[in-house]
Design a protein around this motif. Sequence first.
Motif, PDB file in Angstrom:
ATOM      1  N   VAL A  23       0.865  -1.143   0.000  1.00  0.00           N
ATOM      2  CA  VAL A  23      -0.105  -0.002  -0.008  1.00  0.00           C
ATOM      3  C   VAL A  23       0.870   1.251  -0.099  1.00  0.00           C
ATOM      4  CG1 VAL A  23      -1.698   1.325   1.375  1.00  0.00           C
ATOM      5  CG2 VAL A  23      -1.809  -1.264   1.373  1.00  0.00           C
ATOM      6  N   MET A  24       0.662   2.415  -0.988  1.00  0.00           N
ATOM      7  CA  MET A  24       1.333   3.326  -0.859  1.00  0.00           C
ATOM      8  C   MET A  24       0.330   4.752  -1.000  1.00  0.00           C
ATOM      9  SD  MET A  24       3.211   2.656  -4.469  1.00  0.00           S
ATOM     10  CE  MET A  24       4.596   3.836  -4.383  1.00  0.00           C
ATOM     11  N   GLY A  25       0.866   5.941  -0.741  1.00  0.00           N
ATOM     12  CA  GLY A  25       0.360   6.941  -1.323  1.00  0.00           C
ATOM     13  C   GLY A  25      -0.679   7.604  -0.150  1.00  0.00           C
ATOM     14  N   ASP A  26      -0.790   8.993  -0.284  1.00  0.00           N
ATOM     15  CA  ASP A  26      -1.646   9.583   0.817  1.00  0.00           C
ATOM     16  C   ASP A  26      -2.786  10.340  -0.123  1.00  0.00           C
ATOM     17  OD1 ASP A  26       0.009   9.382   3.011  1.00  0.00           O
ATOM     18  OD2 ASP A  26       1.373  10.783   2.109  1.00  0.00           O
ATOM     19  N   PRO A  27      -3.883  10.598   0.623  1.00  0.00           N
ATOM     20  CA  PRO A  27      -5.084  11.311  -0.013  1.00  0.00           C
ATOM     21  C   PRO A  27      -4.449  12.497  -0.635  1.00  0.00           C
ATOM     22  CG  PRO A  27      -5.638  10.627   2.274  1.00  0.00           C
ATOM     23  CD  PRO A  27      -4.256  10.422   2.132  1.00  0.00           C
ATOM     24  N   PRO A  28      -5.161  12.795  -1.970  1.00  0.00           N
ATOM     25  CA  PRO A  28      -6.481  12.318  -2.387  1.00  0.00           C
ATOM     26  C   PRO A  28      -6.410  11.190  -3.208  1.00  0.00           C
ATOM     27  CG  PRO A  28      -5.976  14.179  -3.574  1.00  0.00           C
ATOM     28  CD  PRO A  28      -4.960  14.172  -2.593  1.00  0.00           C
ATOM     29  N   ASP A  29      -5.034  10.907  -3.815  1.00  0.00           N
ATOM     30  CA  ASP A  29      -4.740   9.813  -4.790  1.00  0.00           C
ATOM     31  C   ASP A  29      -4.413   8.573  -4.155  1.00  0.00           C
ATOM     32  OD1 ASP A  29      -5.071  11.764  -6.743  1.00  0.00           O
ATOM     33  OD2 ASP A  29      -3.122  11.686  -7.401  1.00  0.00           O
ATOM     34  N   GLY A  30      -4.254   8.570  -2.778  1.00  0.00           N
ATOM     35  CA  GLY A  30      -4.160   7.370  -2.160  1.00  0.00           C
ATOM     36  C   GLY A  30      -5.003   7.176  -0.942  1.00  0.00           C
ATOM     37  N   PRO A  31      -4.663   6.123  -0.053  1.00  0.00           N
ATOM     38  CA  PRO A  31      -3.561   5.106  -0.033  1.00  0.00           C
ATOM     39  C   PRO A  31      -4.248   4.188  -1.052  1.00  0.00           C
ATOM     40  CG  PRO A  31      -4.837   4.931   1.885  1.00  0.00           C
ATOM     41  CD  PRO A  31      -5.261   6.265   1.263  1.00  0.00           C
ATOM     42  N   THR A  32      -3.375   3.469  -1.961  1.00  0.00           N
ATOM     43  CA  THR A  32      -3.791   2.485  -3.085  1.00  0.00           C
ATOM     44  C   THR A  32      -2.851   1.494  -2.951  1.00  0.00           C
ATOM     45  OG1 THR A  32      -3.888   4.212  -4.761  1.00  0.00           O
ATOM     46  CG2 THR A  32      -3.543   1.976  -5.566  1.00  0.00           C
ATOM     47  N   GLU A  33      -3.692   0.209  -2.819  1.00  0.00           N
ATOM     48  CA  GLU A  33      -2.920  -1.132  -2.736  1.00  0.00           C
ATOM     49  C   GLU A  33      -2.867  -1.804  -4.036  1.00  0.00           C
ATOM     50  OE1 GLU A  33      -3.163  -5.350  -0.331  1.00  0.00           O
ATOM     51  OE2 GLU A  33      -4.489  -3.489   0.322  1.00  0.00           O
ATOM     52  N   ASN A  34      -1.595  -2.346  -4.225  1.00  0.00           N
ATOM     53  CA  ASN A  34      -1.158  -3.222  -5.580  1.00  0.00           C
ATOM     54  C   ASN A  34      -0.955  -4.523  -5.211  1.00  0.00           C
ATOM     55  OD1 ASN A  34      -1.497  -0.786  -7.473  1.00  0.00           O
ATOM     56  ND2 ASN A  34       0.392  -0.129  -6.612  1.00  0.00           N
ATOM     57  N   MET A  35      -1.155  -5.441  -5.955  1.00  0.00           N
ATOM     58  CA  MET A  35      -0.712  -6.907  -5.948  1.00  0.00           C
ATOM     59  C   MET A  35      -0.238  -7.446  -7.244  1.00  0.00           C
ATOM     60  SD  MET A  35      -3.569 -10.026  -5.396  1.00  0.00           S
ATOM     61  CE  MET A  35      -3.872  -9.863  -3.929  1.00  0.00           C
ATOM     62  N   VAL A  36       0.851  -8.274  -7.021  1.00  0.00           N
ATOM     63  CA  VAL A  36       1.474  -8.954  -7.932  1.00  0.00           C
ATOM     64  C   VAL A  36       1.587 -10.242  -7.658  1.00  0.00           C
ATOM     65  CG1 VAL A  36       3.662  -9.473  -9.414  1.00  0.00           C
ATOM     66  CG2 VAL A  36       2.997  -7.056  -8.826  1.00  0.00           C
ATOM     67  N   ALA A  37       0.865 -11.363  -8.300  1.00  0.00           N
ATOM     68  CA  ALA A  37       0.752 -12.756  -7.835  1.00  0.00           C
ATOM     69  C   ALA A  37       1.439 -13.504  -8.978  1.00  0.00           C
ATOM     70  CB  ALA A  37      -0.676 -13.303  -7.746  1.00  0.00           C
ATOM     71  N   ILE A  38       2.307 -14.333  -8.587  1.00  0.00           N
ATOM     72  CA  ILE A  38       3.182 -15.157  -9.412  1.00  0.00           C
ATOM     73  C   ILE A  38       3.209 -16.586  -9.242  1.00  0.00           C
ATOM     74  CG2 ILE A  38       5.380 -15.395 -10.486  1.00  0.00           C
ATOM     75  CD1 ILE A  38       6.050 -12.325  -9.748  1.00  0.00           C
ATOM     76  N   ARG A  39       2.938 -17.472 -10.343  1.00  0.00           N
ATOM     77  CA  ARG A  39       3.289 -18.797  -9.984  1.00  0.00           C
ATOM     78  C   ARG A  39       3.904 -19.192 -11.336  1.00  0.00           C
ATOM     79  NH1 ARG A  39      -2.217 -22.268 -10.461  1.00  0.00           N
ATOM     80  NH2 ARG A  39      -1.878 -22.153 -12.708  1.00  0.00           N
ATOM     81  N   GLY A  40       4.937 -20.206 -11.155  1.00  0.00           N
ATOM     82  CA  GLY A  40       5.889 -20.649 -11.964  1.00  0.00           C
ATOM     83  C   GLY A  40       7.102 -20.183 -12.330  1.00  0.00           C
ATOM     84  N   GLU A  41       7.817 -20.286 -13.219  1.00  0.00           N
ATOM     85  CA  GLU A  41       9.181 -19.618 -13.424  1.00  0.00           C
ATOM     86  C   GLU A  41       9.491 -19.856 -15.011  1.00  0.00           C
ATOM     87  OE1 GLU A  41      12.190 -21.158 -10.872  1.00  0.00           O
ATOM     88  OE2 GLU A  41      12.038 -23.152 -11.985  1.00  0.00           O
ATOM     89  N   GLY A  42      10.280 -18.959 -15.561  1.00  0.00           N
ATOM     90  CA  GLY A  42      10.855 -18.925 -16.833  1.00  0.00           C
ATOM     91  C   GLY A  42       9.687 -18.811 -17.924  1.00  0.00           C
ATOM     92  N   SER A  43      10.319 -18.944 -19.113  1.00  0.00           N
ATOM     93  CA  SER A  43       9.407 -18.548 -20.313  1.00  0.00           C
ATOM     94  C   SER A  43       8.359 -19.756 -20.633  1.00  0.00           C
ATOM     95  CB  SER A  43      10.119 -18.053 -21.525  1.00  0.00           C
ATOM     96  OG  SER A  43      10.966 -17.018 -21.061  1.00  0.00           O
ATOM     97  N   PRO A  44       7.143 -19.417 -21.297  1.00  0.00           N
ATOM     98  CA  PRO A  44       6.523 -18.194 -21.536  1.00  0.00           C
ATOM     99  C   PRO A  44       6.031 -17.694 -20.323  1.00  0.00           C
ATOM    100  CG  PRO A  44       5.300 -19.761 -22.325  1.00  0.00           C
ATOM    101  CD  PRO A  44       6.334 -20.462 -21.820  1.00  0.00           C
ATOM    102  N   HIS A  45       6.058 -16.182 -20.326  1.00  0.00           N
ATOM    103  CA  HIS A  45       5.433 -15.447 -18.990  1.00  0.00           C
ATOM    104  C   HIS A  45       4.237 -15.023 -19.631  1.00  0.00           C
ATOM    105  CE1 HIS A  45       6.073 -12.742 -15.273  1.00  0.00           C
ATOM    106  NE2 HIS A  45       4.660 -12.768 -15.577  1.00  0.00           N
ATOM    107  N   PHE A  46       3.121 -15.251 -19.177  1.00  0.00           N
ATOM    108  CA  PHE A  46       1.829 -14.576 -19.518  1.00  0.00           C
ATOM    109  C   PHE A  46       1.195 -14.046 -18.119  1.00  0.00           C
ATOM    110  CE2 PHE A  46      -2.966 -14.949 -20.066  1.00  0.00           C
ATOM    111  CZ  PHE A  46      -3.013 -14.190 -21.355  1.00  0.00           C
ATOM    112  N   GLY A  47       0.775 -12.677 -18.416  1.00  0.00           N
ATOM    113  CA  GLY A  47       0.381 -11.772 -17.609  1.00  0.00           C
ATOM    114  C   GLY A  47      -1.142 -11.316 -17.854  1.00  0.00           C
ATOM    115  N   PHE A  48      -1.813 -11.275 -16.578  1.00  0.00           N
ATOM    116  CA  PHE A  48      -3.160 -10.952 -16.622  1.00  0.00           C
ATOM    117  C   PHE A  48      -3.335  -9.680 -15.722  1.00  0.00           C
ATOM    118  CE2 PHE A  48      -7.157 -10.519 -14.589  1.00  0.00           C
ATOM    119  CZ  PHE A  48      -8.125 -10.554 -15.605  1.00  0.00           C
TER     120      PHE A  48
END
Length: 376
Positions: free
Chosen positions: A46-71
Amino acid sequence: MAASIDPVELARELIRCPSVTPASGEVFDVLDRALQSLGFTVHRWVMGDPPDGPTENMVAIRGEGSPHFGFAGHLDVVPAGDNWSCDPFEARIEDGVLVGRGANDMKSGVAAFVAALGEVEQKRGTVSLLITGDEEGYSTYGTPRIIDWLNERKIRPDMILIGEPTSVDRLGDTVKIGRRGSVNMWIEVPGVQGHVAYPHRTTNPIPPLARIVAELSALHLDDGTDVFPPSNLEFTGVDTPTHASNVIPGAATAQLNIRFNNLQKGADLVRMVEEVATRIAPDAKVRARISGEAFLTPPGPLYDLIVDAIREETGEAPELSTSGGTSDGRFLIQLCPVVDFGLPNATMHKVGECAAVEDIQALSRIYRRIIERMVG
């Protein structure tokens, strides 16, 4: 396959977490639990202060190497508004339709992708989810900060699918292969306030502002391209500090937005507006906020992957479009090819926002076909 997830039930659980932008907390907890049950390593901050924050971000990863498919997607929503027939965060199902703020844009899309992951045995490569709580806002602490996080760790997807609702009349009829850029501008013309009966003691800012509005409104920016419509400039507001009928105001302001194709650049458009404004009113001030530049993903493997999956599930041959608003693809394109595809979008941001249960389930099956081809 570590778990079986119902996309509709997960969407309902996400909708029941009110998450007006910028979002953090409970709604991310729900997604976190679902992804951990599927063997993902989940990173949250979580980062940032009002009015544009606080905002939460998430990166979730499974596996390793190529190909790397992101959603990529978002869990924040616009304010619910009034006059709903039910609680907008109840996530009620009525006559085969899921009703609630975020049902269309875009909690059902996120849920459909997560459920699809539970149906695929990942045999190779990497799958990641890039999820922000600030897509509906200014994205100050949203997807651009996710990109920073990825770059710091030298993580780079080969291609990214954004689950925004892109279909128009039927699921699968439209895929977004690019988006127009967007810039908001505010023009302020100063004056000298005074009584309307004594105009010689005042300077009325409204006539020069009106001339600025007229000249900018008459501009022809371009004719568009084979894949982009013409750029368009639209005024969205005109105001003065006082609304009294017998007072000449001390300032007058106008607000405008330009949606532009890849023939234009945001900074060039800002300079154009500044030139017109200061030529007519030398003391005029222009403030600008560029939301993003126009982008286009050239034809390639990501097109084929998504179009084939849609055709197999629905029989549709989707239109490849650049119409509509912006998406976080304007940031993610710096990493790799990006395409937006998701539910029919007729009710996004509306009172009574909804998505057909059958469409959510079919979207999850399309996503499953895509994941299988990439890493199955």
